[in-house]
Design an enzyme around this catalytic site. Structure first.
Site, short mmCIF file in Angstrom:
data_model
loop_
_atom_site.label_atom_id
_atom_site.label_comp_id
_atom_site.label_asym_id
_atom_site.label_seq_id
_atom_site.Cartn_x
_atom_site.Cartn_y
_atom_site.Cartn_z
N TYR A 54 0.83 -1.20 0.00
CA TYR A 54 0.00 0.00 0.00
C TYR A 54 0.86 1.25 0.00
O TYR A 54 1.80 1.39 0.78
CB TYR A 54 -0.92 0.04 1.24
CG TYR A 54 -1.73 1.32 1.30
CD1 TYR A 54 -2.72 1.58 0.38
CD2 TYR A 54 -1.44 2.30 2.25
CE1 TYR A 54 -3.45 2.76 0.41
CE2 TYR A 54 -2.16 3.49 2.29
CZ TYR A 54 -3.16 3.71 1.37
OH TYR A 54 -3.86 4.90 1.38
N GLY A 61 -6.63 4.95 -0.55
CA GLY A 61 -7.98 5.03 0.00
C GLY A 61 -8.84 3.88 -0.49
O GLY A 61 -8.46 2.71 -0.44
#
Length: 513
Positions: A54, A61
């Site tokens: 990530y 998001g």
């Protein structure tokens, strides 16, 4: 010129103010540069692996499930900055933007973000060149940090968008960087995200509000003492033994400040000389240390929270010393938002009690012999009648500003970010509250000094005389027939805002707490 050196272990409130308000120069320590390089090696190694990480090789998001191929990652980082630079409304003050950028640099320099040393150095160069990104009032929900405000700052690092030059003129950021000899950054994996993900705006405003409130609480102790004196009140309620049996630190400090201002007064202690002697002063006079003291203790708690946040590395994901890159929720602004709201509540109450004291000075039925509205020729002159209206209007707004922003939450990012802090909003309204509190205290000072001068034949305390003399020298006029009042009030505001009131009495009283 003072130089602030940024290392890996956070920063101090004093350094934030030096950069934001004093234009102090900034340097990165060797320790910080080494930590930046180590963390970047970890990010580069993860970026080379096929597994998605990530913020390094994924979207953000609600779009975090998409794996981004290497050839699109630079575009991804540019795009997050451009798309998130979506603020609207009036420009945010220069000092706030400088604090915002400096505090993001603080986290970057911690070595927990994975940003390259060259990007951190560009942040330093932009601040040192006096280039200030245009940041707008609206765009932060205070979760995932102050996203839109920080994005406008990151946009400037890329040479895009608008910024204010050292001459105060807003121009294209690329032009300003070129004139300063600064090369725009080309963002790599994780860097766009790392520049956006922090509580830096709300924290910067908290730090500056605490500095301003420290001065205002001392000023409020002085004006409360001046009013007590003008009303021929008693200083016996300030005795340290009374406050020792209710040992709130702020209360004791406020009472000591008031006692120091009133030391040697010829106006206090006249209760028994009236035909209807008072047994006690009104709450707004007698309980001044309790109310101001509670606000001081609130400030102490807020300063503790600020010190912890100043020592923090706020990003998501973060690079840990063992080489892991982990997602987290440290960007949530709740700890900062709560104290920003708490300070606005305390400031509203301090403004409210100051206004009640002012009103008492103007009411001939409660002022113990002062002329109505402190007028020169009451009836022909209105005196300070409408000055109190202005003060009351400010107090009313202070009460509205005391409604907590942090009690609200509004979901965003397709319900991925489903609970937010609203800390930026709490900080923005606190700035307005601090401005209004300054004006409220200035009006009490204006009324109290005039009232003392109308007590003919009685000698005020040496500290009071010093305050009055300094106010008059600063253009705050004394008693007399009605005149255009707004300039007088503006002069009183400037006198209090600059710290002039505190500076006037401390040579007599010694340093106030």
């Amino acid at each position: 010129m003072h130089t602030v050196v940024v290392g890996t272990s956070g920063t101090t409130a004093e350094d934030v103010i030096a950069v934001a308000r004093g234009n102090a120069r900034i340097e990165l320590s060797g320790e910080a540069l080494a930590a930046l390089a180590r963390a970047r090696e970890i990010v580069d190694a993860l970026a080379a692996k096929p597994e998605p990480v990530y913020g390094v090789s994924t979207g953000f998001g609600a779009l975090a499930s998409r794996h981004i191929s290497p050839e699109l990652r630079a575009q991804l980082q540019r795009n997050i900055v451009r798309s998130h630079a979506a603020g609207m409304g009036p420009r945010v003050e220069r000092e706030v933007v400088r604090a915002l950028m400096f505090l993001r640099l603080k986290t970057v320099a911690s070595g927990h973000t994975g940003v390259r040393p060259s990007v951190a150095q560009t942040m330093v160069d932009v601040l040192n060149a006096g280039i200030t990104p245009v940041v707008h009032e609206y765009g932060s929900l205070g979760c995932s940090g102050d996203l839109a405000p920080l994005s406008h700052c990151a946009l400037t690092l890329m040479g895009e968008g608008d910024a204010e030059g050292p001459d105060g003129v807003v121009r294209l950021a690329g032009e300003l960087l070129a004139e300063a000899g600064i090369q725009p950054v080309e963002l790599k994996e994780k860097e766009g995200l790392a520049l956006l993900n922090g509580t830096d705006g709300m924290l910067g405003m908290l730090v500056m509000a605490l500095a301003d409130l420290d001065k205002l609480y001392k000023s409020a102790d002085i004006t409360a003492a001046l009013t007590l004196e003008a009303l021929l009140g008693t200083e016996k309620v300030l005795a340290p033994e009374l406050h020792a049996i209710r040992p709130h630190p702020g209360q004791g400090a406020s009472a000591a400040n008031m006692a120091a201002v009133l030391n040697g007064s010829g106006l206090t202690g006249h209760f028994q000389e009236e035909s209807a002697p008072r047994v006690q002063d009104a709450y707004s006079v007698r309980c001044a240390p309790q109310v101001a003291g509670a606000g001081r203790d609130t400030m102490a708690h807020a300063a503790l929270v600020a010190s912890r946040e100043l020592a923090s590395a706020v990003d998501n994901p973060v690079v840990l010393p063992d080489g892991r890159v982990e997602s987290n929720g440290n960007f949530h602004g709740a700890p900062v938002a709560y104290v920003l709201d708490f300070l606005a509540i305390a400031a509203a109450d301090l403004g409210s009690i100051a206004e009640r004291r002012t009103d008492r000075l103007l009411d001939k039925n409660r002022s113990h012999g002062l002329p109505p509205f402190l007028a020169d020729d009451a009836g022909v002159d209105s005196g300070l009648m409408i000055a109190q209206y202005t003060q009351a209007a400010l107090v009313s707004e202070m009460k509205r500003l005391a409604v907590p922003a942090s009690a609200d939450s509004i979901p965003s990012s397709a319900m991925q970010e489903d609970h937010v802090s609203m800390g930026w909003s709490a900080a923005r309204k606190l700035r307005t509250a601090v401005d209004n509190l300054t004006r409220i205290i200035a009006i009490e000072m204006y009324a109290a000094t005039r009232a003392i001068e109308l007590r003919h034949g009685l000698t005020p305390a040496p500290a009071s005389r010093a305050a009055i003399a300094a106010a008059r020298a600063a253009g705050v006029e004394g008693p007399g027939p009605d005149r255009f009042l707004a300039p007088d009030l503006a002069a009183a505001d400037a006198f209090v805002r600059s710290g002039g009131l505190v500076a006037a009495v401390e040579p007599v009283t010694g340093p106030l707490a």
